[in-house]
Scaffold this motif. Structure first.
Motif, PDB file in Angstrom:
ATOM      1  N   PRO A   1       0.689  -1.276  -0.047  1.00 22.34           N
ATOM      2  CA  PRO A   1       0.420   0.191  -0.334  1.00 22.34           C
ATOM      3  C   PRO A   1       1.354   1.410   0.271  1.00 22.34           C
ATOM      4  CG  PRO A   1      -0.093  -1.038   2.704  1.00 22.34           C
ATOM      5  CD  PRO A   1       0.883  -1.763   1.202  1.00 22.34           C
ATOM      6  N   VAL A   2       0.389   2.481  -0.458  1.00 21.20           N
ATOM      7  CA  VAL A   2       1.005   3.559  -1.039  1.00 21.20           C
ATOM      8  C   VAL A   2       0.553   4.110   0.325  1.00 21.20           C
ATOM      9  CG1 VAL A   2       1.675   5.420  -2.262  1.00 21.20           C
ATOM     10  CG2 VAL A   2       1.189   3.201  -3.028  1.00 21.20           C
ATOM     11  N   ARG A   3       1.567   4.728   1.207  1.00 17.08           N
ATOM     12  CA  ARG A   3       0.720   6.052   2.428  1.00 17.08           C
ATOM     13  C   ARG A   3       1.194   7.154   2.260  1.00 17.08           C
ATOM     14  NH1 ARG A   3       1.899   0.948   4.537  1.00 17.08           N
ATOM     15  NH2 ARG A   3       1.060   0.198   6.492  1.00 17.08           N
ATOM     16  N   ILE A   4       0.113   8.055   3.179  1.00 19.53           N
ATOM     17  CA  ILE A   4       0.526   9.454   2.740  1.00 19.53           C
ATOM     18  C   ILE A   4       1.796   9.648   3.374  1.00 19.53           C
ATOM     19  CG2 ILE A   4      -1.028  10.477   5.004  1.00 19.53           C
ATOM     20  CD1 ILE A   4      -2.361  12.446   3.635  1.00 19.53           C
ATOM     21  N   GLY A   5       2.382  10.688   2.449  1.00 16.74           N
ATOM     22  CA  GLY A   5       3.477  10.884   2.839  1.00 16.74           C
ATOM     23  C   GLY A   5       4.598  10.276   1.640  1.00 16.74           C
ATOM     24  N   ASP A   6       4.592   9.239   1.321  1.00 19.23           N
ATOM     25  CA  ASP A   6       5.299   8.113   0.880  1.00 19.23           C
ATOM     26  C   ASP A   6       4.818   8.897  -0.791  1.00 19.23           C
ATOM     27  OD1 ASP A   6       5.501   6.104   2.607  1.00 19.23           O
ATOM     28  OD2 ASP A   6       4.587   4.812   1.754  1.00 19.23           O
ATOM     29  N   PRO A   7       6.483   8.739  -1.172  1.00 21.57           N
ATOM     30  CA  PRO A   7       6.289   8.977  -2.800  1.00 21.57           C
ATOM     31  C   PRO A   7       5.488   8.347  -3.694  1.00 21.57           C
ATOM     32  CG  PRO A   7       8.872   7.990  -2.423  1.00 21.57           C
ATOM     33  CD  PRO A   7       8.265   8.133  -1.141  1.00 21.57           C
ATOM     34  N   GLY A   8       4.736   9.075  -4.788  1.00 20.71           N
ATOM     35  CA  GLY A   8       4.014   8.048  -5.159  1.00 20.71           C
ATOM     36  C   GLY A   8       2.513   8.188  -4.994  1.00 20.71           C
ATOM     37  N   TYR A   9       1.361   8.530  -4.159  1.00 23.30           N
ATOM     38  CA  TYR A   9       1.333   8.534  -3.216  1.00 23.30           C
ATOM     39  C   TYR A   9      -0.121   9.738  -3.700  1.00 23.30           C
ATOM     40  CZ  TYR A   9      -3.240   9.903   0.091  1.00 23.30           C
ATOM     41  OH  TYR A   9      -4.157   9.823   0.716  1.00 23.30           O
TER      42      TYR A   9
END
Length: 38
Positions: free
Chosen positions: A16-24
Motif C-alpha cells: 500500500p501507498v501511505r500518505i507522505g510516501d512517494p507516489g501517494y
C-alpha cells in the motif's frame, strides 16, 4: 510524481501507498484514511 492507479503501484511493488510516501495520491485512497491501494 504519483501512481496513475493501484495497478501501477502494485506493479512497482509499492502497495500500500501511505500518505507522505512517494507516489501517494488522494485518488488512490478511496476511504480517506491515508493509505492508498490497501
Amino acid at each position: 510524481m504519483y501512481f496513475r492507479n493501484c495497478a501501477a503501484a502494485r506493479a512497482a511493488g509499492a502497495d500500500p501507498v501511505r500518505i507522505g510516501d512517494p507516489g501517494y495520491g488522494r485518488h488512490l485512497d478511496r476511504d480517506g484514511d491515508g493509505v492508498g491501494c490497501e
